[in-house]
Design a protein around this motif. Structure first.
Motif, mmCIF file in Angstrom:
data_model
loop_
_atom_site.group_PDB
_atom_site.id
_atom_site.type_symbol
_atom_site.label_atom_id
_atom_site.label_comp_id
_atom_site.label_asym_id
_atom_site.label_seq_id
_atom_site.Cartn_x
_atom_site.Cartn_y
_atom_site.Cartn_z
ATOM 1 N N LEU A 1 3.751 -6.158 0.253
ATOM 2 C CA LEU A 1 2.661 -5.193 0.155
ATOM 3 C C LEU A 1 3.137 -3.886 0.774
ATOM 4 O O LEU A 1 3.706 -3.887 1.872
ATOM 5 N N GLU A 2 2.911 -2.773 0.078
ATOM 6 C CA GLU A 2 3.290 -1.452 0.598
ATOM 7 C C GLU A 2 2.033 -0.635 0.844
ATOM 8 O O GLU A 2 1.166 -0.532 -0.035
ATOM 9 N N ILE A 3 1.923 -0.079 2.047
ATOM 10 C CA ILE A 3 0.764 0.734 2.430
ATOM 11 C C ILE A 3 1.278 2.082 2.910
ATOM 12 O O ILE A 3 2.152 2.156 3.780
ATOM 13 N N LEU B 1 5.040 -0.341 5.767
ATOM 14 C CA LEU B 1 4.243 0.851 6.039
ATOM 15 C C LEU B 1 5.115 2.075 5.796
ATOM 16 O O LEU B 1 6.217 2.181 6.345
ATOM 17 N N VAL B 2 4.624 2.999 4.982
ATOM 18 C CA VAL B 2 5.356 4.230 4.674
ATOM 19 C C VAL B 2 4.564 5.400 5.235
ATOM 20 O O VAL B 2 3.423 5.655 4.813
ATOM 21 N N ASN B 3 5.143 6.099 6.192
ATOM 22 C CA ASN B 3 4.456 7.218 6.844
ATOM 23 C C ASN B 3 4.786 8.507 6.094
ATOM 24 O O ASN B 3 5.883 9.050 6.211
ATOM 25 N N PRO C 1 3.367 6.224 -5.185
ATOM 26 C CA PRO C 1 3.055 5.155 -6.137
ATOM 27 C C PRO C 1 1.609 5.229 -6.601
ATOM 28 O O PRO C 1 0.778 5.920 -5.997
ATOM 29 N N ALA C 2 1.303 4.497 -7.653
ATOM 30 C CA ALA C 2 -0.045 4.525 -8.227
ATOM 31 C C ALA C 2 -1.099 3.998 -7.255
ATOM 32 O O ALA C 2 -2.287 4.305 -7.393
ATOM 33 N N PHE D 1 -5.362 5.542 4.717
ATOM 34 C CA PHE D 1 -4.367 4.626 4.157
ATOM 35 C C PHE D 1 -4.415 4.773 2.635
ATOM 36 O O PHE D 1 -5.495 4.692 2.033
ATOM 37 N N ASP D 2 -3.255 4.992 2.028
ATOM 38 C CA ASP D 2 -3.162 5.113 0.565
ATOM 39 C C ASP D 2 -4.135 6.152 0.021
ATOM 40 O O ASP D 2 -4.673 6.007 -1.081
#
Length: 578
Positions: A456-458, A496-498, A401-402, A471-472
């Motif tokens: 919120l997506e991190i 949280l996306v690993n 994602p952006a 992170f991001d």
């Protein structure tokens, strides 16, 4: 780098010539030898003293940071409802600190230099003062430099206001590791080559891998045994500061119910904990009570705690904390007869990663379902350089994602990340006995029912070859002025996306969050640390009701040091009486 350079100069004699203070251990002077294990301190006022020491276990010996003369430092035992004052004096030649891991307290006493206070300068005493608002099993450690790796940590237990009648005996089991290598030397070597400490890597000639698998991994420039950054080749694994050769013993009387407060206070290690032949009933996770779950083994990530109750039969039983990569173990005995030692089991076969751990979410962990990758795999005689589909799926940054900053620190992308709350941990998905999963955990006390107000997506990002973590895509040094912001008392669902192939234990200071693990919303378990499996997602609900500035980071020490850290700020401060 400043700290590292000072250590180098000290070793070469140049630091003394520069007029800077030279630590006694750097000058080669004899140091007081730290005691293995720890004592106990309690009361309304507690004094803690940080000094340079020497430490030995088994055949390894070297410099350590000891608190009150022991490695680990003392067990701090408090009681729910009391007020405590902790006077921490720094006798080192460098700044230090103590963070009270898992405690709810005013943010200015959280103990993170640069976020919640300036740190404790050499020769100074800092006074931590706060009320004890909870009970359970926690721990404390330095948040300065890499001191935690060298012995600056210890256990913390808060006794409940109402006694728990479910057990007769209470033991702390603090898992950690020791190495005589200087922590900054380890960090430097990891940055030079992320496989430096791994002696179990598979090669192209390894008969355990098919030609197809070798081509696949080669195309991704990854290795299926890249499990632990620092291993038993360098570490001696400890239980309460004792290595396997120390024959640590926990005594009991037959028929007693024993509460084991198991803390992973390591710098970099996941442990698989079991007592062969003795079932364990999990009663708490991260200090918070959960409904009873009977298991035979569980994996504990760095910085997590689990409380279990066991009722072992007469005799000696091995308490085993096997490193996740199975390169070594911490060992103790539960014994009903003084001096009787249990024979520990042999180390099990080293586990390997699969495509599920690469974020190729449709595959069975026990084997590769190539049809789930969204492209056909080439024939076995196809050269690795002719495998663009695999390369594309693992490194296609257009999938991000952006919000993720794509740069040299991002070289992995999980193409199909999936929720893996039901995964028991690498190497434990095919054992024949009961293993704990996050999906087994349910809060014993009902949580307030409140829906999230926003999401919120991190993304957890990294470049393993350069040993950059973030992170991001943003390393901590680059984001200190751009914190993660929550409104006071805001309810947020955080995903949280690993995007990496390593498990990350992610810790939020000053709060407990609720794991979205399939339990009803009012019974989602409270935790302060969550392990996000490789190539997967993990979700939690947070009520941001602790105002202030808080650290948010991976609790693998060298990942945090290399940038996987952020500041969470909760504002505004509530008006008195509200």
């Amino acid at each position: 780098m400043i700290t590292s350079r000072r250590k180098f100069l000290a070793g070469s004699g140049l630091l003394a010539a520069s007029g800077l203070a030279v630590p006694a251990w750097a000058r080669g002077q004899s140091l007081t030898h730290a005691r293995n294990g720890f004592g106990e301190v309690s009361g309304e006022v507690i004094d803690l003293s940080i000094r340079d020491h020497h430490f030995s276990t088994g055949g390894r010996s070297g410099h350590a940071f000891a608190v009150n003369g022991t490695v680990p430092g003392p067990l701090i035992r408090l009681r729910e409802g009391q007020d405590v004052t902790l006077n921490v004096t720094n006798h080192l030649s460098e700044d230090s600190s103590i963070h009270w891991h898992g405690l709810l307290l005013p943010f200015q006493f959280d103990g993170v230099p640069g976020i919640s206070f300036p740190g404790i300068a050499p020769g100074e005493t800092f006074q931590y003062r706060f009320p004890i608002r909870q009970n359970g099993t926690y721990w404390w450690h330095s948040h300065s430099g890499l001191q935690e790796q060298a012995g600056h940590y210890g256990p913390l237990v808060i006794d409940a206001a109402e006694p728990d009648p479910r057990y007769d005996r209470d033991y702390v089991v603090l898992l950690s590791e020791f190495t005589p290598r200087h922590p900054h030397d380890i960090a430097r070597l990891l940055a030079t080559g992320e496989h430096y400490f791994n002696r179990q890597m598979q090669t192209v000639t390894d008969g355990a891998m098919s030609m197809e698998d070798r081509l696949m991994w080669g195309a991704m420039r990854m290795n299926p045994r890249d499990i632990a950054d620092v291993t038993g080749a360098t570490y001696t694994y400890l239980i309460n500061g004792h290595g396997p050769a120390d024959d640590l013993e926990f005594a009991f009387e037959p028929g007693e119910r024993i509460r084991l407060r198991i803390i992973n206070g390591s710098a970099m290690s996941f442990f698989n904990v079991r007592i062969p032949g003795v079932p364990m009933t999990v009663i708490a996770a991260d200090g918070q009570y959960v409904d009873d779950v009977e298991v035979d083994e569980f994996q504990i990530g760095t910085a997590e705690t689990y409380d279990v109750i066991v009722t072992p039969p007469a005799g000696a039983h091995a308490l085993v904390a096997e490193a996740m990569d199975r390169s070594g173990m911490g060992i103790a005995s539960l014994s009903s007869r003084p001096g009787q030692r249990a024979t520990p089991p042999a180390l099990r076969e080293t586990p390997t990663l699969t495509m599920v751990d690469m974020g190729m979410g449709g595959m069975d962990h026990g084997g590769m379902d190539h049809s789930a990758m969204g492209h056909a795999m080439p024939a076995q005689d196809t050269p690795a350089q002719d495998m663009p589909a695999m390369e594309h799926s693992m490194r296609d940054t257009s999938l991000l994602p952006a919000s993720v900053e794509v740069n040299a620190g991002v070289d992995m992308v999980s193409a199909m990340p999936m929720d893996r709350m039901d995964f028991p941990g690498l190497g434990l998905d095919n054992v024949p006995h009961r293993v704990l999963r996050y999906t087994d955990l349910k809060a014993k006390r009902a949580n307030p029912h409140r829906m999230p107000e926003r999401q919120l997506e991190i993304h957890l990002t990294g470049n393993m070859e350069r040993y950059m973590w973030s992170f991001d895509g943003k390393q901590f040094s680059a984001v200190t002025d751009d914190p993660i912001r929550f409104g006071y008392d805001e309810r947020v669902r955080v995903k949280l996306v690993n995007d990496t192939m390593m498990a990350h234990p992610i810790h939020l200071h000053g709060h407990f969050f609720e794991l979205v693990n399939g339990a009803g919303m009012m019974n989602q378990p409270l935790k302060h640390t969550v392990v996000v499996q490789p190539g997967s997602t993990a979700t939690f609900d947070l009520t941001a009701n602790e105002p202030g500035d808080w650290a948010f980071h991976c609790h693998l020490l060298y990942h945090m040091h290399a940038g996987m850290m952020q500041t969470v700020t909760v504002r505004p401060f509530p008006v008195d009486g509200e």
